[in-house]
Write an enzyme that holds these catalytic residues in place. Structure first.
Site, PDB file in Angstrom:
ATOM      1  N   TYR A 162       0.848  -1.205   0.000  1.00 19.52           N
ATOM      2  CA  TYR A 162       0.000   0.000   0.000  1.00 19.52           C
ATOM      3  C   TYR A 162       0.882   1.253   0.000  1.00 19.52           C
ATOM      4  O   TYR A 162       0.652   2.196  -0.776  1.00 19.52           O
ATOM      5  CB  TYR A 162      -0.897  -0.029   1.243  1.00 19.52           C
ATOM      6  CG  TYR A 162      -1.886   1.095   1.362  1.00 19.52           C
ATOM      7  CD1 TYR A 162      -3.178   0.943   0.872  1.00 19.52           C
ATOM      8  CD2 TYR A 162      -1.547   2.307   1.986  1.00 19.52           C
ATOM      9  CE1 TYR A 162      -4.114   1.974   0.998  1.00 19.52           C
ATOM     10  CE2 TYR A 162      -2.466   3.333   2.112  1.00 19.52           C
ATOM     11  CZ  TYR A 162      -3.749   3.160   1.620  1.00 19.52           C
ATOM     12  OH  TYR A 162      -4.660   4.186   1.740  1.00 19.52           O
TER      13      TYR A 162
HETATM   14  N1  LIG Z   1     -10.760   4.888   4.091  1.00 21.88           N
HETATM   15  C1  LIG Z   1      -9.776   5.661   4.502  1.00 21.88           C
HETATM   16  O1  LIG Z   1      -9.703   6.064   5.676  1.00 21.88           O
HETATM   17  C2  LIG Z   1      -8.718   6.115   3.530  1.00 21.88           C
HETATM   18  C3  LIG Z   1      -7.704   6.966   4.002  1.00 21.88           C
HETATM   19  C4  LIG Z   1      -6.733   7.399   3.111  1.00 21.88           C
HETATM   20  C5  LIG Z   1      -6.788   7.025   1.772  1.00 21.88           C
HETATM   21  N2  LIG Z   1      -7.783   6.197   1.351  1.00 21.88           N
HETATM   22  C6  LIG Z   1      -7.799   5.829  -0.088  1.00 21.88           C
HETATM   23  O2  LIG Z   1      -9.075   6.141  -0.628  1.00 21.88           O
HETATM   24  C7  LIG Z   1      -9.380   5.220  -1.681  1.00 21.88           C
HETATM   25  C8  LIG Z   1     -10.729   4.579  -1.412  1.00 21.88           C
HETATM   26  O3  LIG Z   1     -10.631   3.829  -0.198  1.00 21.88           O
HETATM   27  P1  LIG Z   1     -11.914   3.209   0.505  1.00 21.88           P
HETATM   28  O4  LIG Z   1     -11.648   3.250   1.961  1.00 21.88           O
HETATM   29  O5  LIG Z   1     -13.135   3.789  -0.059  1.00 21.88           O
HETATM   30  O6  LIG Z   1     -11.759   1.660   0.032  1.00 21.88           O
HETATM   31  P2  LIG Z   1     -12.863   0.554  -0.246  1.00 21.88           P
HETATM   32  O7  LIG Z   1     -14.072   0.820   0.556  1.00 21.88           O
HETATM   33  O8  LIG Z   1     -12.195  -0.768  -0.067  1.00 21.88           O
HETATM   34  O9  LIG Z   1     -13.216   0.765  -1.806  1.00 21.88           O
HETATM   35  C9  LIG Z   1     -12.245   0.460  -2.767  1.00 21.88           C
HETATM   36  C10 LIG Z   1     -12.834   0.591  -4.148  1.00 21.88           C
HETATM   37  O10 LIG Z   1     -11.803   0.273  -5.099  1.00 21.88           O
HETATM   38  C11 LIG Z   1     -12.338  -0.707  -5.999  1.00 21.88           C
HETATM   39  N3  LIG Z   1     -11.254  -1.558  -6.507  1.00 21.88           N
HETATM   40  C12 LIG Z   1     -10.375  -2.299  -5.798  1.00 21.88           C
HETATM   41  N4  LIG Z   1      -9.561  -2.968  -6.615  1.00 21.88           N
HETATM   42  C13 LIG Z   1      -9.940  -2.629  -7.885  1.00 21.88           C
HETATM   43  C14 LIG Z   1      -9.477  -2.995  -9.180  1.00 21.88           C
HETATM   44  N5  LIG Z   1      -8.445  -3.842  -9.358  1.00 21.88           N
HETATM   45  N6  LIG Z   1     -10.091  -2.447 -10.259  1.00 21.88           N
HETATM   46  C15 LIG Z   1     -11.138  -1.604 -10.100  1.00 21.88           C
HETATM   47  N7  LIG Z   1     -11.608  -1.213  -8.908  1.00 21.88           N
HETATM   48  C16 LIG Z   1     -11.018  -1.738  -7.812  1.00 21.88           C
HETATM   49  C17 LIG Z   1     -13.360  -1.478  -5.180  1.00 21.88           C
HETATM   50  O11 LIG Z   1     -14.304  -2.141  -6.000  1.00 21.88           O
HETATM   51  P3  LIG Z   1     -14.202  -3.698  -6.385  1.00 21.88           P
HETATM   52  O12 LIG Z   1     -13.404  -4.387  -5.319  1.00 21.88           O
HETATM   53  O13 LIG Z   1     -15.643  -4.129  -6.410  1.00 21.88           O
HETATM   54  O14 LIG Z   1     -13.570  -3.730  -7.735  1.00 21.88           O
HETATM   55  C18 LIG Z   1     -14.013  -0.344  -4.412  1.00 21.88           C
HETATM   56  O15 LIG Z   1     -14.964   0.295  -5.222  1.00 21.88           O
HETATM   57  C19 LIG Z   1      -8.235   4.207  -1.727  1.00 21.88           C
HETATM   58  O16 LIG Z   1      -7.316   4.600  -2.731  1.00 21.88           O
HETATM   59  C20 LIG Z   1      -7.608   4.343  -0.352  1.00 21.88           C
HETATM   60  O17 LIG Z   1      -6.256   3.979  -0.354  1.00 21.88           O
HETATM   61  C21 LIG Z   1      -8.744   5.717   2.189  1.00 21.88           C
END
Ligand SMILES: NC(=O)c1ccc[n+]([C@@H]2O[C@H](COP(=O)([O-])OP(=O)(O)OC[C@H]3O[C@@H](n4cnc5c(N)ncnc54)[C@H](OP(=O)(O)O)[C@@H]3O)[C@@H](O)[C@H]2O)c1
Length: 277
Positions: A162
């Site tokens: 990551y």
């Molecule tokens: N949540 C936090 O606190 C946080 C903090 C800092 C940064 N972020 C960043 O924000 C972003 C969203 O995070 P989140 O927390 O919303 O994560 P999440 O709930 O796990 O959602 C991840 C999304 O990415 C999609 N995805 C994963 N692998 C994929 C692939 N190979 N091709 C296409 N789509 C894919 C998933 O859909 P499918 O699996 O159905 O394809 C899902 O829609 C990420 O980049 C994460 O690193 C999150």
């Protein structure tokens, strides 16, 4: 490009065409929701699932579900062609697809799983950008936003895939900003804040992940925010408000009017030390 961030040839009433990866759930879905509410047309991209279809149905006629694995070149090319045919050229690309599944010592990780996690973040960003940039350049306007996470700039153990992916996104955005100098295309990285999503819920609840990252499980739910600040910030970026800050890492909570006056200084500082919370 107008002062309101509209791309040449687009009518204000139609909004812009946005492609949001990772929009089947979590932050990507929150961003897509904010963009449709603001009047933009949004392609929701994720791998095929019922959740992706449900998300598009929830967002209504301004949303289109397009399935693709963002790390697969042929699937990304096909997906962007599908979006362009249905909605028109992409003016706003938001890469929120991400994964935090590979947790633990690097030397114990499955090499393919490790590399695939880097790829969702970094290869996904490159492929989507590669597919969307030509029409942005031809139409003289566009914005790219790559979702960032803290580990891209700090030595906190047990999430090396990551962290490597996120560090790569920062460098990619910096390089693109330099390469796009003289064009009307802007590029940003955006930290969404700590948000309760399926990703963070899994880190907090999965016993194998908690073994390595006990802090996630111990945090009270009140420590986690919602997707709304990131959604609101993306709508502001789409409006052109952040354009003078191209190349910078923004936070969903940032005061853009304050930062705009310090853009050059911030760029110089970010080159030395990343300006993160
Ligand atoms: N949540 C936090 O606190 C946080 C903090 C800092 C940064 N972020 C960043 O924000 C972003 C969203 O995070 P989140 O927390 O919303 O994560 P999440 O709930 O796990 O959602 C991840 C999304 O990415 C999609 N995805 C994963 N692998 C994929 C692939 N190979 N091709 C296409 N789509 C894919 C998933 O859909 P499918 O699996 O159905 O394809 C899902 O829609 C990420 O980049 C994460 O690193 C999150």
């Amino acid at each position: 490009m107008s002062a309101y961030g509209l791309v040449m040839g687009e009518q204000p009433s139609g909004g812009q065409v946005a492609l949001v990866s990772g929009a089947s759930r979590g932050i990507g879905l929150g961003i897509a929701r904010a963009l449709t509410r603001a009047g933009h047309r949004v392609a929701l991209v994720a791998r095929p699932s019922e959740a992706l279809q449900r998300a598009a149905t929830e967002l209504g006629e301004r949303a289109l579900a397009v399935s693709a694995d963002v790390a697969d070149p042929a699937q990304v090319t096909k997906a962007v062609a599908e979006v362009e045919a249905a909605l028109g050229p992409v003016a706003m690309l938001v890469h929120s697809a991400g994964s935090a599944d590979v947790v633990g010592p690097l030397w114990e990780a499955d090499p393919d799983a490790w590399w695939n996690e880097v790829a969702v973040h970094l290869r996904g960003a490159m492929l989507l950008t590669h597919a969307c940039l030509p029409s942005m350049l031809a139409r003289r306007g566009g914005r790219l936003v790559l979702l960032y996470g803290n580990l891209g700039d700090r030595d906190q153990p047990w999430c090396s895939a990551y962290a490597a992916g996120k560090a790569g996104l920062l460098r990619l955005a910096g390089q693109l900003h330099a390469e796009l100098d003289g064009t009307d295309v802007r590029v940003f990285t955006l930290h969404p804040g700590l948000v309760w999503t399926p990703m963070t819920a899994a880190l907090a609840r999965d016993s194998e992940k908690r073994r390595w990252l006990p802090n996630f499980g111990q945090r009270p739910r009140e420590d986690y925010g919602t997707t709304e600040p990131a959604g609101e910030m993306i709508v502001r970026i789409a409006s052109g408000e952040a354009d003078p800050l191209s190349g910078l890492l923004l936070g969903a909570w940032d005061d853009l009017s304050e930062l705009r006056g310090q853009a050059d200084q911030l760029r110089a500082e970010q080159r030395r030390t990343l300006r993160v919370m």
